[in-house]
Design a protein around this motif. Sequence first.
Motif, short mmCIF file in Angstrom:
data_model
loop_
_atom_site.label_atom_id
_atom_site.label_comp_id
_atom_site.label_asym_id
_atom_site.label_seq_id
_atom_site.Cartn_x
_atom_site.Cartn_y
_atom_site.Cartn_z
N CYS A 168 72.36 7.77 -60.43
CA CYS A 168 73.69 7.25 -60.10
C CYS A 168 74.55 8.39 -59.55
CB CYS A 168 74.32 6.65 -61.34
SG CYS A 168 76.02 6.13 -61.10
N THR A 170 77.75 8.27 -59.06
CA THR A 170 79.08 8.32 -59.65
C THR A 170 79.10 9.24 -60.87
OG1 THR A 170 79.40 6.08 -58.88
CG2 THR A 170 80.95 6.88 -60.53
N CYS A 171 78.10 9.10 -61.73
CA CYS A 171 78.10 9.87 -62.97
C CYS A 171 77.02 10.95 -62.96
CB CYS A 171 77.88 8.94 -64.16
SG CYS A 171 76.27 8.12 -64.12
N CYS A 221 79.75 4.60 -67.38
CA CYS A 221 80.00 4.67 -65.94
C CYS A 221 80.05 3.25 -65.38
CB CYS A 221 78.86 5.46 -65.29
SG CYS A 221 78.79 5.31 -63.51
N CYS A 224 76.81 2.21 -63.01
CA CYS A 224 75.44 2.04 -63.53
C CYS A 224 75.46 1.45 -64.93
CB CYS A 224 74.70 3.37 -63.51
SG CYS A 224 75.45 4.61 -64.59
ZN LIG Z 1 76.64 6.02 -63.33
#
Ligand SMILES: [Zn+2]
Length: 391
Positions: A168, A170-171, A221, A224
């Motif tokens: 992922c 984003t995280c 997150c 995900c």
């Molecule tokens: Zn994530």
Amino acid sequence: MSTKDYLEKDYYKALGVAKDASSADIKKAYRKLARELHPDKNPGNADAEAKFKDVSEAYDVLSDDSRRKEYDEARALFGGGGFRGGFPGGAPGGSTFDMSDLFGGAGAGAGGLGDIFGGLFTGGTTTRRQRNVGPTRGADVESSIRLGFDEAVHGAMLPLQLSGPGTCRTCHGSGARPGTSPHVCPTCGGSGFVSRNQGAFGFSEPCRDCRGTGQIIDDPCPDCQGSGVTVQTRTINVRIPSGVRDGARLRIPGKGMPGARGGPAGDLFVTVHVGAHELFGRKGDNLTLTVPITYAEATLGTTLRVPTLDGSVALKVPAGTASGRTSRVRGRGIDKRGGGNGDLLVTVEVAVPQKLNAEAREALEKYAAAQADDPRPQITAAIRPTEKNHG
Ligand SMILES: [Zn+2]
Ligand SMILES: [Zn+2]
């Protein structure tokens, strides 16, 4: 993977899941652990590396229904978890009963045990390929691409979009909402396991509070949902070699799925579909072109100008050329792999007019009278005299 491994290793414990865990839970636990223990994240940490190996091995077995069943059966039959309560002489002094204490790493006893049990699971199940717990090559990926005729002839660099699971973004795989971080599980102190005593034996079981992960994500997150993994689209620029044929399968090394545990990535295979050209066809490396000509051109001869993929060429049609005759224009076909060019094959076809004006009709009738030769003497000869002139 030997039967000895099955008896020595508690894969459920390694993944921190219960014995009746669903395959989804097993997968989730594995992903989580694999992420935390990945060698890239723990450079030089031998302990993490060893755990990572254990977790991978455990997942290899438990993620495969038939192997999991085999594993469960082996342990139910010969001990494994069952030794906890029933082994004579008591547990060797500690909390967690470790089968490797009994069977040794490379001791004679260990070999013996492997030999004894090694024959139990033959017949299809253990003859399968050995599961590798070391670096594993990523899977190959199949895809396809559509090309214009010219792109296939000249070659091209085309973007190809591929989707698959990936860390992922984003995280960065932590599973925690950016700006937050998972905290160590207070119940198990981050180990993912809690010890429990039962009679003379103590053993570990996965921590319920963190589901064996050792970490608690307070704020997952959003992209995900805490798994650290999302489906991602990546774009790969694929170089199409000139002269590629319809149906060709291109191999692009290293562009398949990423490898596990430091293994190499798999390959990407791209099947090429080549669109038709409005004028040209293809026969291997040769280019084909059909050119209509008039009866007069075929009969009297002419010089045609015909297109190629790169400019036009003059093509002489000798007097008396039959309809359907093919001429070869050397070197004006498609670039061959490894050098050279195919040819352009030009087929002339006599076009029969569907309409004639009065002048043309009159001229043609005159011509027919003047050119009285039978064009099909052999056919005529094959017909019996009595049948002639009966239509
Ligand atoms: Zn994530
Ligand atoms: Zn915990």
